[in-house]
Design an enzyme around this catalytic site. Structure first.
Site, PDB file in Angstrom:
ATOM      1  N   ARG A 169      48.311 -45.345  56.332  1.00  0.00           N
ATOM      2  CA  ARG A 169      49.425 -44.419  56.547  1.00  0.00           C
ATOM      3  C   ARG A 169      49.069 -43.350  57.570  1.00  0.00           C
ATOM      4  O   ARG A 169      47.935 -42.893  57.642  1.00  0.00           O
ATOM      5  CB  ARG A 169      49.870 -43.780  55.240  1.00  0.00           C
ATOM      6  CG  ARG A 169      49.111 -42.586  54.808  1.00  0.00           C
ATOM      7  CD  ARG A 169      49.942 -41.305  54.971  1.00  0.00           C
ATOM      8  NE  ARG A 169      50.654 -40.930  53.777  1.00  0.00           N
ATOM      9  CZ  ARG A 169      51.969 -40.803  53.719  1.00  0.00           C
ATOM     10  NH1 ARG A 169      52.698 -41.039  54.770  1.00  0.00           N
ATOM     11  NH2 ARG A 169      52.552 -40.421  52.602  1.00  0.00           N
ATOM     12  N   ILE A 173      57.591 -36.789  57.452  1.00  0.00           N
ATOM     13  CA  ILE A 173      57.977 -37.918  58.302  1.00  0.00           C
ATOM     14  C   ILE A 173      56.732 -38.757  58.532  1.00  0.00           C
ATOM     15  O   ILE A 173      55.759 -38.280  59.101  1.00  0.00           O
ATOM     16  CB  ILE A 173      58.568 -37.417  59.635  1.00  0.00           C
ATOM     17  CG1 ILE A 173      59.816 -36.578  59.363  1.00  0.00           C
ATOM     18  CG2 ILE A 173      58.877 -38.583  60.564  1.00  0.00           C
ATOM     19  CD1 ILE A 173      60.414 -35.954  60.597  1.00  0.00           C
ATOM     20  N   CYS A 174      56.737 -40.012  58.098  1.00  0.00           N
ATOM     21  CA  CYS A 174      55.489 -40.773  58.047  1.00  0.00           C
ATOM     22  C   CYS A 174      55.693 -42.241  58.377  1.00  0.00           C
ATOM     23  O   CYS A 174      56.808 -42.735  58.436  1.00  0.00           O
ATOM     24  CB  CYS A 174      54.881 -40.692  56.646  1.00  0.00           C
ATOM     25  SG  CYS A 174      54.719 -39.028  56.021  1.00  0.00           S
ATOM     26  N   THR A 175      54.572 -42.927  58.576  1.00  0.00           N
ATOM     27  CA  THR A 175      54.539 -44.384  58.662  1.00  0.00           C
ATOM     28  C   THR A 175      53.553 -44.897  57.623  1.00  0.00           C
ATOM     29  O   THR A 175      52.406 -44.446  57.589  1.00  0.00           O
ATOM     30  CB  THR A 175      54.099 -44.851  60.062  1.00  0.00           C
ATOM     31  OG1 THR A 175      55.010 -44.348  61.043  1.00  0.00           O
ATOM     32  CG2 THR A 175      54.064 -46.378  60.128  1.00  0.00           C
ATOM     33  N   ARG A 210      59.562 -45.846  65.105  1.00  0.00           N
ATOM     34  CA  ARG A 210      58.140 -46.182  64.933  1.00  0.00           C
ATOM     35  C   ARG A 210      57.982 -47.546  64.264  1.00  0.00           C
ATOM     36  O   ARG A 210      56.927 -48.158  64.337  1.00  0.00           O
ATOM     37  CB  ARG A 210      57.457 -45.103  64.081  1.00  0.00           C
ATOM     38  CG  ARG A 210      57.256 -43.788  64.811  1.00  0.00           C
ATOM     39  CD  ARG A 210      57.021 -42.618  63.855  1.00  0.00           C
ATOM     40  NE  ARG A 210      58.269 -42.188  63.250  1.00  0.00           N
ATOM     41  CZ  ARG A 210      58.469 -42.084  61.941  1.00  0.00           C
ATOM     42  NH1 ARG A 210      57.510 -42.394  61.090  1.00  0.00           N
ATOM     43  NH2 ARG A 210      59.637 -41.677  61.468  1.00  0.00           N
TER      44      ARG A 210
END
Length: 395
Positions: free
Chosen positions: A159, A142-144, A333
């Protein structure tokens, strides 16, 4: 019946409270400023560098790194086994993993199987558990990710790697167990051939795929999980049943980083290659307009959303939800990231201000393991371990 209604009302109230909390202090905050160079309570520390020599046989490539990191890898593998045994106390699932998983999955493509065998030998961890550790990242990332272009056409890729949701909560210090155990396993890797850098990446020791990396002077790449009913579990099941015409997503990203020689070639492979799990590939290049988010189903590309600074699209942001849909109300987010980028402005985007955006709650949260900043043209690649002290949202 009244009892059920009360339970439903309690659950609804809890969900609404969580949704509101993520968008109100102290769970969120004004866009951070002057957080770079990293310091203070949200900075855990630097990430060590290791060289992976691609001229060595695959079995031996990870030897030096895994000698250092074997104790930490055993800790996290044991945690995962304990979680499995909590649900199936007989230990049968772990036994199947140890004894049957390598045979069930069959041969992995390219060098990956031999590399995992080498890691298993050095760490004295069963091969099945090393394989399951690698599969783990196909399902829980789960990332941005952000690619932004400044007024001069210069690109910056940032990131946050968020990992470990629902994988054990430590009530003593309010942290996710697996998230914390991944931090000492986080490494920067310089993949070399003939003593020259082929690509660089940030990863977790024991994992032979890639989640974040760049090819100096050419392109940058990060991988985010995409939630879908037709998801990774089905792809893995098909693989076990003998249908092996798709690639593991972490192996694809590594193959692209290792072999592609241009932004366009990388984009073509990431767009067209069949993959085992749905994903978002966030790709940046070395000139104006070369930045995109590729939204992938397992068999095809659903969308390629590209930078277009002339039309005002000077950045692309990707979390874990399709851009044309609203994010899950408990996990937005995207909105705060876009808000902070807009406040930063194209005139002021830089390594420093990108780090500010990625340091703002809830973009930074309890799941955040590390932050990576990439400048393809300048050859800069920086990774920092993160913390999110309370008050901080769990995801």
């Amino acid at each position: 019946m009244p009892g059920r209604s009360r339970v439903a009302l309690v659950l609804l109230a809890a969900a609404v409270s969580c949704a509101v909390a993520q968008h109100a202090p102290p769970w969120t905050e004004d866009c951070r400023k002057s957080t770079y160079p990293p310091s203070g309570p949200t900075y855990r520390g630097p990430v060590p560098w290791y060289t992976i020599n691609l001229d060595l046989p695959p079995y031996k490539r990870w030897h030096e790194l895994m000698l250092d990191k074997a104790p930490m890898l055993k800790v996290i593998v044991n945690s995962l086994k304990n979680m499995i045994n909590t649900f199936v106390p007989s230990g049968k699932i772990v036994q199947v993993v140890d004894e049957k998983l390598p045979g069930l999955l069959g041969n992995f493509p390219g060098p990956f199987e031999e590399e995992m065998k080498g890691i298993a030998a050095v760490t004295d961890i069963p091969l099945g558990e090393i394989i399951s550790f690698n599969i783990f990242y196909e399902l829980f990332t789960i990332c941005t990710s952000i690619v932004a272009e400044d007024k001069k056409g210069h690109l910056i890729h940032g990131r946050n790697m968020d990992f470990g949701v629902f994988l054990g909560w430590n009530i003593n210090n309010d942290t996710w167990v697996i998230t914390e155990q991944l931090k000492p396993l986080t490494v920067n890797l310089d993949f070399q051939r003939n003593n020259k850098t082929v690509f660089k990446a940030s990863s977790f020791a024991g994992y032979v795929g890639m989640l974040t990396g760049f090819k100096p002077g050419l392109f940058s790449l990060s991988l985010n999980e995409r939630f879908s009913i037709n998801g990774g579990y089905l792809g893995i099941l098909e693989w076990i049943l003998g249908k092996k015409d798709a690639m593991w997503i972490g192996f694809l990203t590594r193959t692209v980083l290792e072999n592609s020689t241009s932004y366009e070639e990388a984009k073509n492979l990431l767009t067209k290659t069949k993959i085992l799990a749905p994903a978002y590939f966030i790709l940046g290049g070395n000139q104006s307009g070369e930045g995109c988010v590729i939204t992938r189903d397992r068999k095809e590309s659903l969308d390629v959303y590209e930078l277009d600074a002339k039309q005002g699209r000077w950045y692309v942001v990707q979390t874990n939800y399709d851009r044309w849909k609203h994010p899950f109300f408990l996990d937005d987010r995207r909105t705060p990231a876009k808000m902070c980028l807009n406040r930063t402005s194209q005139e002021n985007i830089s390594f420093e201000t990108m780090y500010d955006v990625l340091s703002t709650k809830p973009v930074l949260n309890k799941l955040t393991v590390y932050t990576t900043l990439i400048d393809v043209t300048k050859g800069q690649f920086e990774t920092y371990l993160r913390d999110c002290p309370d008050p901080c949202i769990g995801w």
